[in-house]
Design a protein around this motif. Structure first.
Motif, mmCIF file in Angstrom:
data_model
loop_
_atom_site.group_PDB
_atom_site.id
_atom_site.type_symbol
_atom_site.label_atom_id
_atom_site.label_comp_id
_atom_site.label_asym_id
_atom_site.label_seq_id
_atom_site.Cartn_x
_atom_site.Cartn_y
_atom_site.Cartn_z
ATOM 1 N N ALA A 294 0.849 -1.197 0.000
ATOM 2 C CA ALA A 294 0.000 0.000 0.000
ATOM 3 C C ALA A 294 0.887 1.251 0.000
ATOM 4 C CB ALA A 294 -0.921 -0.010 1.219
ATOM 5 N N GLY A 295 1.977 1.204 0.743
ATOM 6 C CA GLY A 295 2.916 2.328 0.765
ATOM 7 C C GLY A 295 3.573 2.528 -0.591
ATOM 8 N N LEU A 296 3.897 1.420 -1.242
ATOM 9 C CA LEU A 296 4.497 1.523 -2.581
ATOM 10 C C LEU A 296 3.491 2.142 -3.558
ATOM 11 C CD1 LEU A 296 7.208 0.667 -3.962
ATOM 12 C CD2 LEU A 296 5.962 -1.320 -4.831
ATOM 13 N N ALA A 297 2.235 1.701 -3.470
ATOM 14 C CA ALA A 297 1.198 2.260 -4.355
ATOM 15 C C ALA A 297 1.016 3.755 -4.085
ATOM 16 C CB ALA A 297 -0.120 1.518 -4.151
ATOM 17 N N ALA A 298 1.065 4.143 -2.809
ATOM 18 C CA ALA A 298 0.919 5.564 -2.468
ATOM 19 C C ALA A 298 2.093 6.357 -3.034
ATOM 20 C CB ALA A 298 0.829 5.725 -0.956
ATOM 21 N N ARG A 299 3.296 5.803 -2.889
ATOM 22 C CA ARG A 299 4.496 6.482 -3.389
ATOM 23 C C ARG A 299 4.407 6.702 -4.894
ATOM 24 N NH1 ARG A 299 10.393 4.059 -1.863
ATOM 25 N NH2 ARG A 299 9.660 4.597 0.204
ATOM 26 N N TRP A 300 3.905 5.703 -5.613
ATOM 27 C CA TRP A 300 3.847 5.783 -7.079
ATOM 28 C C TRP A 300 2.478 6.262 -7.587
ATOM 29 C CZ3 TRP A 300 6.418 0.345 -8.222
ATOM 30 C CH2 TRP A 300 7.788 0.432 -7.945
ATOM 31 N N LYS A 301 1.607 6.641 -6.658
ATOM 32 C CA LYS A 301 0.265 7.140 -7.015
ATOM 33 C C LYS A 301 -0.512 6.145 -7.894
ATOM 34 C CE LYS A 301 1.132 12.094 -6.482
ATOM 35 N NZ LYS A 301 2.006 11.853 -5.350
ATOM 36 N N LEU A 302 -0.519 4.903 -7.464
ATOM 37 C CA LEU A 302 -1.181 3.856 -8.243
ATOM 38 C C LEU A 302 -2.556 3.545 -7.679
ATOM 39 C CD1 LEU A 302 1.730 1.259 -8.565
ATOM 40 C CD2 LEU A 302 0.944 2.893 -10.274
ATOM 41 N N PRO A 303 -3.594 3.631 -8.483
ATOM 42 C CA PRO A 303 -4.875 3.063 -8.075
ATOM 43 C C PRO A 303 -4.768 1.538 -8.023
ATOM 44 C CG PRO A 303 -5.076 4.262 -10.167
ATOM 45 C CD PRO A 303 -3.626 4.198 -9.823
ATOM 46 N N VAL A 304 -5.723 0.930 -7.360
ATOM 47 C CA VAL A 304 -5.617 -0.495 -7.042
ATOM 48 C C VAL A 304 -6.738 -1.283 -7.717
ATOM 49 C CG1 VAL A 304 -5.809 -2.125 -5.120
ATOM 50 C CG2 VAL A 304 -4.518 -0.016 -4.821
ATOM 51 N N LEU A 305 -6.370 -2.427 -8.281
ATOM 52 C CA LEU A 305 -7.344 -3.407 -8.768
ATOM 53 C C LEU A 305 -7.215 -4.639 -7.872
ATOM 54 C CD1 LEU A 305 -9.364 -4.006 -11.160
ATOM 55 C CD2 LEU A 305 -7.471 -5.247 -12.223
ATOM 56 N N VAL A 306 -8.328 -5.084 -7.321
ATOM 57 C CA VAL A 306 -8.301 -6.201 -6.373
ATOM 58 C C VAL A 306 -8.789 -7.475 -7.065
ATOM 59 C CG1 VAL A 306 -9.186 -7.109 -4.185
ATOM 60 C CG2 VAL A 306 -8.729 -4.640 -4.430
ATOM 61 N N VAL A 307 -7.958 -8.494 -7.073
ATOM 62 C CA VAL A 307 -8.365 -9.800 -7.605
ATOM 63 C C VAL A 307 -8.857 -10.640 -6.427
ATOM 64 C CG1 VAL A 307 -7.627 -11.849 -8.879
ATOM 65 C CG2 VAL A 307 -6.666 -9.600 -9.445
ATOM 66 N N ALA A 308 -10.022 -11.260 -6.619
ATOM 67 C CA ALA A 308 -10.658 -11.987 -5.510
ATOM 68 C C ALA A 308 -11.102 -13.365 -5.972
ATOM 69 C CB ALA A 308 -11.866 -11.188 -5.010
ATOM 70 N N ARG A 309 -11.247 -14.248 -5.001
ATOM 71 C CA ARG A 309 -11.789 -15.580 -5.290
ATOM 72 C C ARG A 309 -13.304 -15.481 -5.444
ATOM 73 N NH1 ARG A 309 -7.515 -18.857 -3.731
ATOM 74 N NH2 ARG A 309 -6.392 -18.132 -1.886
ATOM 75 N N PRO A 310 -13.899 -16.441 -6.136
ATOM 76 C CA PRO A 310 -15.351 -16.373 -6.343
ATOM 77 C C PRO A 310 -16.192 -16.870 -5.167
ATOM 78 C CG PRO A 310 -14.386 -18.142 -7.694
ATOM 79 C CD PRO A 310 -13.256 -17.485 -6.957
ATOM 80 N N GLY A 311 -15.646 -17.738 -4.320
ATOM 81 C CA GLY A 311 -16.512 -18.517 -3.424
ATOM 82 C C GLY A 311 -16.636 -18.007 -2.011
ATOM 83 N N LEU A 312 -17.151 -18.877 -1.164
ATOM 84 C CA LEU A 312 -17.409 -18.544 0.227
ATOM 85 C C LEU A 312 -16.130 -18.049 0.905
ATOM 86 C CD1 LEU A 312 -19.811 -18.692 2.197
ATOM 87 C CD2 LEU A 312 -18.959 -20.943 2.923
ATOM 88 N N GLY A 313 -16.239 -16.927 1.626
ATOM 89 C CA GLY A 313 -15.079 -16.330 2.297
ATOM 90 C C GLY A 313 -14.585 -15.077 1.619
ATOM 91 N N THR A 314 -14.973 -14.910 0.360
ATOM 92 C CA THR A 314 -14.414 -13.790 -0.394
ATOM 93 C C THR A 314 -15.019 -12.443 0.027
ATOM 94 O OG1 THR A 314 -13.548 -13.298 -2.589
ATOM 95 C CG2 THR A 314 -15.922 -13.590 -2.440
ATOM 96 N N LEU A 315 -16.222 -12.443 0.579
ATOM 97 C CA LEU A 315 -16.828 -11.162 0.983
ATOM 98 C C LEU A 315 -15.956 -10.467 2.022
ATOM 99 C CD1 LEU A 315 -20.635 -12.031 1.265
ATOM 100 C CD2 LEU A 315 -19.420 -10.896 -0.624
ATOM 101 N N ASN A 316 -15.580 -11.208 3.039
ATOM 102 C CA ASN A 316 -14.770 -10.625 4.109
ATOM 103 C C ASN A 316 -13.386 -10.236 3.600
ATOM 104 O OD1 ASN A 316 -14.235 -10.045 6.970
ATOM 105 N ND2 ASN A 316 -12.828 -11.777 6.809
ATOM 106 N N HIS A 317 -12.738 -11.126 2.851
ATOM 107 C CA HIS A 317 -11.381 -10.823 2.357
ATOM 108 C C HIS A 317 -11.393 -9.604 1.443
ATOM 109 C CE1 HIS A 317 -10.180 -15.306 2.977
ATOM 110 N NE2 HIS A 317 -9.962 -14.590 4.054
ATOM 111 N N THR A 318 -12.411 -9.510 0.594
ATOM 112 C CA THR A 318 -12.456 -8.405 -0.356
ATOM 113 C C THR A 318 -12.750 -7.096 0.371
ATOM 114 O OG1 THR A 318 -13.253 -9.974 -2.005
ATOM 115 C CG2 THR A 318 -13.476 -7.639 -2.543
ATOM 116 N N PHE A 319 -13.701 -7.151 1.293
ATOM 117 C CA PHE A 319 -14.046 -5.965 2.092
ATOM 118 C C PHE A 319 -12.803 -5.441 2.821
ATOM 119 C CE2 PHE A 319 -15.462 -3.984 6.032
ATOM 120 C CZ PHE A 319 -16.478 -3.129 5.613
ATOM 121 N N LEU A 320 -12.075 -6.338 3.459
ATOM 122 C CA LEU A 320 -10.896 -5.915 4.221
ATOM 123 C C LEU A 320 -9.838 -5.303 3.304
ATOM 124 C CD1 LEU A 320 -10.529 -8.902 6.718
ATOM 125 C CD2 LEU A 320 -11.398 -6.603 7.197
ATOM 126 N N THR A 321 -9.641 -5.894 2.146
ATOM 127 C CA THR A 321 -8.631 -5.362 1.220
ATOM 128 C C THR A 321 -9.034 -3.981 0.703
ATOM 129 O OG1 THR A 321 -7.975 -7.593 0.568
ATOM 130 C CG2 THR A 321 -7.414 -5.814 -0.947
#
Ligand SMILES: Nc1ncnc2c1ncn2[C@@H]1O[C@H](COP(=O)(O)OP(=O)(O)OP(=O)(O)O)[C@@H](O)[C@H]1O
Ligand SMILES: [Mg+2]
Length: 241
Positions: free
Chosen positions: A129-156
């Motif tokens: 996240a610090g590297l992205a801030a330094r380089w002013k990079l927006p973020v694309l989040v890759v996530a799994r399709p199944g059960l558990g992904t709601l929490n992981h994606t939300f946190l990311t």
């Protein structure tokens, strides 16, 4: 130059597949694309050889940059960069990483892949996240399709926002042809919980090992137009807020 940090909710979620496939889509549209994996761990090949992520990224983008440009830091142990670096007695070389990034400034697009997720440390004081801030990079989040992904994606997504990083959206990788109830309902739930668009559902293949296969799967599951529109809208917001 348009930059993008491609991160994921976890290791092994499909970041390289999505980054490589997206690089190919951009390349086929006529953009000059650069790819960067600042640190790759779990590779023991000789200096100048191609670790697998860097290779798939370079083949996706159709660049002839040498391995040390695409992946400036490599460690043998399959660990988070800071941990691998400590155990190898060789700190992550931020100067090399910065130099590799600077070399790519004349490209139209530069896609940067994290090792693991956004909070994974590179040094005692810098995570992705610090590297992205330094380089002013927006973020694309890759996530799994199944059960558990709601929490992981939300946190990311929320960690990205807490560090001031714009989130372009989420791409679900490995979406099955016969989704179960969790897989059917997750894309809309992610949008509702995270307030970001799900920009793609990259289909699950029996095997997926080459950049050409990644490109075909990403072309099937992700609309480049939707991605470009969302990216442009975010950049507009960032510069006018
Ligand atoms: N859509 C898909 N269909 C089938 N297999 C896939 C798909 N996407 C990814 N894979 C497989 O899952 C594994 C992990 O994918 P990938 O290497 O892209 O993940 P990653 O998030 O980049 O992992 P890392 O954290 O190691 O960088 C690979 O073996 C890849 O071939
Ligand atoms: Mg990867």
């Amino acid at each position: 130059m348009n930059g993008l940090l491609i991160t994921g909710t976890d290791t092994g979620v499909g970041k390289t597949v999505v980054a490589s496939g997206l690089a190919r889509l951009l390349r086929q549209t006529g953009y000059r694309v650069g790819v960067l994996k600042p640190v790759e761990t779990g590779w023991e090949g000789p200096p100048g050889s191609w670790p697998p992520d860097a290779r798939m990224l370079a083949e996706g983008a159709c660049v002839d940059d040498p391995p040390e440009q695409v992946v400036p830091c490599v460690y043998a142990e399959p660990l988070a960069p800071l941990v691998a670096a400590r155990r190898a007695n060789r700190p992550v070389d931020l100067n090399r990483i910065e130099a590799a990034w600077q070399q790519l400034q004349d490209r139209d697009w530069v896609l940067v892949e994290t090792a693991g997720g956004l909070s994974v440390p590179l040094t005692d004081t810098l995570d992705y996240a610090g590297l992205a801030a330094r380089w002013k990079l927006p973020v694309l989040v890759v996530a799994r399709p199944g059960l558990g992904t709601l929490n992981h994606t939300f946190l990311t997504v929320h960690y990205a926002r807490s560090r001031g990083l714009p989130v372009v959206g989420v791409v679900i990788c490995g979406y099955p042809s016969h989704p179960n109830v969790a897989e059917q309902t997750n894309p809309a739930m992610i949008e509702a919980m995270c307030h970001v668009p799900v920009l793609g559902r990259v289909p699950r293949r029996p095997t997926l090992t080459s950049a050409d296969e990644a490109a075909a799967a990403v072309a099937e599951g992700l609309s480049l137009e939707a991605f470009l529109n969302r990216y442009a809208e975010l950049q507009h917001r960032v510069t006018h807020d």
